[in-house]
Design a protein around this motif. Structure first.
Motif, short mmCIF file in Angstrom:
data_model
loop_
_atom_site.label_atom_id
_atom_site.label_comp_id
_atom_site.label_asym_id
_atom_site.label_seq_id
_atom_site.Cartn_x
_atom_site.Cartn_y
_atom_site.Cartn_z
N TYR A 31 0.86 -1.18 0.00
CA TYR A 31 0.00 0.00 0.00
C TYR A 31 0.90 1.23 0.00
O TYR A 31 1.80 1.35 0.78
CB TYR A 31 -0.90 0.00 1.23
N GLY A 32 0.64 2.15 -0.87
CA GLY A 32 1.46 3.34 -0.97
C GLY A 32 2.30 3.29 -2.21
O GLY A 32 2.23 4.16 -3.07
N SER A 33 3.11 2.24 -2.39
CA SER A 33 3.94 2.14 -3.58
C SER A 33 3.15 1.56 -4.74
O SER A 33 3.44 1.86 -5.89
CB SER A 33 5.15 1.25 -3.28
N ASP A 34 2.14 0.73 -4.46
CA ASP A 34 1.36 0.11 -5.53
C ASP A 34 -0.08 0.60 -5.57
O ASP A 34 -0.82 0.21 -6.46
CB ASP A 34 1.34 -1.42 -5.36
N PHE A 35 -0.47 1.44 -4.62
CA PHE A 35 -1.83 1.94 -4.57
C PHE A 35 -1.82 3.47 -4.56
O PHE A 35 -0.85 4.09 -4.15
CB PHE A 35 -2.55 1.43 -3.31
N ALA A 36 -2.92 4.04 -5.02
CA ALA A 36 -3.03 5.51 -5.05
C ALA A 36 -4.49 5.90 -4.84
O ALA A 36 -5.39 5.17 -5.24
CB ALA A 36 -2.52 6.05 -6.38
N PRO A 37 -4.73 7.06 -4.22
CA PRO A 37 -6.11 7.53 -4.04
C PRO A 37 -6.63 8.22 -5.30
O PRO A 37 -5.90 8.96 -5.96
CB PRO A 37 -5.98 8.53 -2.88
N VAL A 38 -7.87 7.98 -5.63
CA VAL A 38 -8.49 8.64 -6.79
C VAL A 38 -9.80 9.27 -6.33
O VAL A 38 -10.55 8.68 -5.54
CB VAL A 38 -8.74 7.64 -7.94
N LYS A 39 -10.07 10.48 -6.78
CA LYS A 39 -11.31 11.17 -6.44
C LYS A 39 -12.43 10.68 -7.35
O LYS A 39 -12.23 10.53 -8.56
CB LYS A 39 -11.13 12.67 -6.57
#
Length: 222
Positions: free
Chosen positions: A90-98
């Motif tokens: 989580y963090g390196s392979d994931f990202a937040p999207v609106k």
């Protein structure tokens, strides 16, 4: 060791200081009872929901999921070294999207032009391909895209490929998802649901702002 439900409650109540209804709203749920079920260990959230919880509270996914490692993530996002039980970083392979509501977004030139209705955490590769997400309403694209699905849009991909899915702007409907078919003198918009009629638009009147972007990913519950 705390149970998963107890860690979710600690995150909601002590870190975020939200009610169950407020937390449910932040996660895109319509009912606070869902959070109550999580906190009482009556049901477990899926990995995407856990990722959104971790992002909202700036905690490590490893702590939230397993109770291991540091609780708080590094400033600006979760610990890049933290891994969950299935090996996803989580963090390196994931990202937040609106996520924006398709019924509320502004015209194509201002797209999305409104405040997001929620935020979700997705794999970084999906974020890079479609950094803008919209919430879909209705059954017109069923069974492939269901009511309340979230679709990712690549707003830079405006080149039409016949048969592909696009977010398009219709003056009478607003932002909507359609399967686009290209013919010499017209563009035909079709629903995947055969119960809905197709729409033909003459090429000369289509307008340069007709296409918002190509659909590149879909998240939904069956």
């Amino acid at each position: 060791m705390l149970t998963l439900g107890e860690r979710i409650r600690l995150l909601r109540k002590n870190i975020l200081r939200l009610s169950q209804n407020e937390f449910a709203d932040q996660l895109g749920f319509s009912r606070g009872a869902t959070i109550s079920d999580y906190e009482k260990n009556r049901r477990n959230p899926d990995i995407s929901t856990l990722g959104r919880m971790a992002f909202l509270g700036s905690v490590t996914l490893d702590w939230l999921l397993n109770g291991n490692g540091p609780v708080k993530a590094d400033e600006g996002g979760p610990n890049l070294e933290t891994r969950d039980s299935i090996g996803v970083a989580y963090g390196s392979d994931f990202a937040p999207v609106k996520v924006y509501d398709a019924r509320s977004v502004a015209g194509p030139k201002e797209f999305p032009g409104v405040e997001p209705v929620s935020t979700m955490v997705i794999p970084e590769k999906d974020f890079k391909s479609g950094p803008v997400a919209i919430l879909v309403h209705g059954d017109g694209m069923a069974p492939n895209i269901l009511d309340s699905a979230v679709v990712g849009i690549d707003t830079k991909d405006l080149n039409l490929v016949s048969g592909a899915l696009y977010a398009v702007w219709l003056n009478y409907e607003g932002a909507t998802i359609k399967r686009v078919f290209v013919y010499p003198q017209k563009i035909v918009l079709r629903h995947d649901n055969p119960g809905f009629p197709e729409t033909a638009i003459p090429t000369p009147v289509m307008g340069e702002d007709f296409i918002i972007g190509r659909v590149v990913w879909v998240y939904q519950r069956f």
